[in-house]
Design an enzyme around this catalytic site. Sequence first.
Site, short mmCIF file in Angstrom:
data_model
loop_
_atom_site.label_atom_id
_atom_site.label_comp_id
_atom_site.label_asym_id
_atom_site.label_seq_id
_atom_site.Cartn_x
_atom_site.Cartn_y
_atom_site.Cartn_z
N ASP A 139 3.26 -4.60 8.01
CA ASP A 139 2.03 -3.80 7.88
C ASP A 139 0.86 -4.76 8.05
O ASP A 139 0.57 -5.56 7.17
CB ASP A 139 2.02 -3.13 6.50
CG ASP A 139 0.69 -2.45 6.19
OD1 ASP A 139 -0.28 -2.62 6.96
OD2 ASP A 139 0.61 -1.76 5.16
N GLN A 147 -4.46 -5.03 7.03
CA GLN A 147 -5.47 -5.94 6.50
C GLN A 147 -5.51 -7.26 7.24
O GLN A 147 -6.55 -7.91 7.32
CB GLN A 147 -5.21 -6.20 5.01
CG GLN A 147 -5.36 -4.98 4.12
CD GLN A 147 -6.76 -4.40 4.14
OE1 GLN A 147 -7.74 -5.11 4.35
NE2 GLN A 147 -6.86 -3.10 3.91
N CYS A 204 -4.90 2.51 -3.55
CA CYS A 204 -3.66 3.07 -2.98
C CYS A 204 -2.50 2.09 -3.15
O CYS A 204 -1.63 1.98 -2.29
CB CYS A 204 -3.83 3.46 -1.52
SG CYS A 204 -4.99 4.80 -1.29
N LYS A 224 -10.25 -0.85 10.80
CA LYS A 224 -10.40 -2.00 9.91
C LYS A 224 -10.70 -3.27 10.72
O LYS A 224 -10.85 -4.35 10.17
CB LYS A 224 -9.14 -2.20 9.09
CG LYS A 224 -8.89 -1.06 8.08
CD LYS A 224 -7.81 -1.43 7.11
CE LYS A 224 -7.20 -0.26 6.38
NZ LYS A 224 -8.06 0.36 5.37
N HIS A 281 0.87 -1.18 0.00
CA HIS A 281 0.00 0.00 0.00
C HIS A 281 0.91 1.23 0.00
O HIS A 281 2.03 1.17 0.51
CB HIS A 281 -0.84 -0.06 1.28
CG HIS A 281 -1.91 0.96 1.41
ND1 HIS A 281 -1.67 2.26 1.75
CD2 HIS A 281 -3.27 0.87 1.25
CE1 HIS A 281 -2.81 2.93 1.80
NE2 HIS A 281 -3.80 2.10 1.50
#
Lengths: 157, 424
Positions: B217, B220, B381, B243, B140
Amino acid sequence: MTELSELYQQVILDHNQKPRNFGELEGANRTAEGYNPLCGDRVTVYLQLSGDVIREISFLGSGCAIATASGSMMTASVKGKTKAEAEVLFQRFHGLVTGGPDAPVNPEALGKLAVFSGVFEFPVRVKCATLAWHALHAALDGNRGTVSTEEGGRRET
Amino acid sequence: MSAAASTILEGIRRNASSGFDVEEVRRDFPILGEKVRGKPLVYLDNAATTQKPRVVIERLDGYYRTENANIHRGIHFLSERATQAYEEARATVARFLGAADAREIVFVRGTTEGINLVAQSYGRKFIGEGDEIVVSAMEHHSNIVPWQILREQVGAGLRVIPMNDHGELLVDEYERLFSDQTKLVAVTHLSNALGTINPVGEIIQIAHRHGVPVLVDGAQAAPHLRVDVREIDCDFYAFSGHKLYGPTGVGVLYGKASLLDAMPPYQGGGDMISSVTFEKTLYNVLPYKFEAGTPNIAGAIGLGAAIDYLSKVRLDLVAAHERELLAYATEAVSAIKGVRIIGTAREKAAVLSFVLDGVHAHDVGTILDQDGIAIRAGHHCAMPVMERFGVPATARASLGLYNTREEVDALVGAIEKVKRVFGR
């Protein structure tokens, strides 16, 4: 399905599938690129300007149906017009799709471009409809490089 | 019935018997009762943000009604109570991630701020001219741009782990990127654009063999996969509350205490100091050194409530439900003529990105929206990912724990409608 069929009128779908004046223009003396960073759509407008008159015009790029059809119909509607006439048309077109103060009192005055009136119901698609016009505006101004729909605006995350 | 369909049904029965009832879960989310353009909301944009369960909404409400005060400095009743609730949320996050110590949990605004914190604090101290940072081809923008900013500041370079046509990282190629100059690896756990689950354990092991720390990261991954930071042995892990069925404006950076201790503060202000004179300031201990100013107290407490909710419905059952739903959706959407799925990794979760022959993703998104179906259309993104697959944009349906097979059926029906509108 009413608003949808307003947006995706047959004329628009037709221009999307078979865009007119699509490709590079040999002998172009003005060119500018329009870019919408929100969706990655790009369109380049080529002009052959003789004095103040748009003798020839073409466009090339990849985008959604609204962006492609708008580029196609724009080229058809400004060919042979003067810079000033094209700019007025852009203002009216912009008014039509945004419903802003420049909105034409009588959309018929825009001729075939009136089929884009359905865009007004879809605010997030206004930038698609105006992408090629922004590029035309930049090319007429003699700007080189890329004009973004998001200059000074917000970006998506 | 096809073999795949019966496997799916079998899975649903198994879930029902083990206690995951999607209809019951849906009743926990007030917004799912809303109508959109006169149609029931079909929310398939969970990778962008998730909806909030009642317990989270009520926790925020309750905090502001009965507990609101500033933390860590009041000597009055409410301040103690707010401090306690905030620190309990930190302990909840630590348990959720399997961290050794709640001091390793820093509350930030979201994943983006977590990554920027590491880039500006760890990066500016330990990464210098000629050094290299390794990222992957499926990051991302929020795991690319902070490193580019650092690159400008210190003169470091960026190396990129390539991927194959399925959207899987090439681990052999990755290992070849290491040199004496490699100072950090920053990689996503689960790709937001492709749905690929990366083998972060293996990626971290390889980096550690070269003495290089790894930031993961987890924006998600956290809502869909069980994460254990000590098991995968990552050095930093960042995720966002919103999220994960929690509030916006709050997220978490996990960092190993030894690394966080060695790092300078990210921002200066109140709460991050132990003493200040105009000559010299002593910084506070972990994690407060990195929490300058009044934090998002309500947000952190709300995130704690969201994690408690996920624990109650059991993340392992959620993951199983989503896995079966993704398999069902993948089969149904792939069966539509003219559809191409972007991202076909063997290990995937929650994300179904696709393109429709001759129709731009934005047109797909607009037509689906008319039926109350929320998806994302665009580059997500992750513009380098779009370039890698040679598409300007994709349509992306992303699943959450409350999604159902009926909603997938509605998606399929709406894609067929797109084809009718476009005469395909």
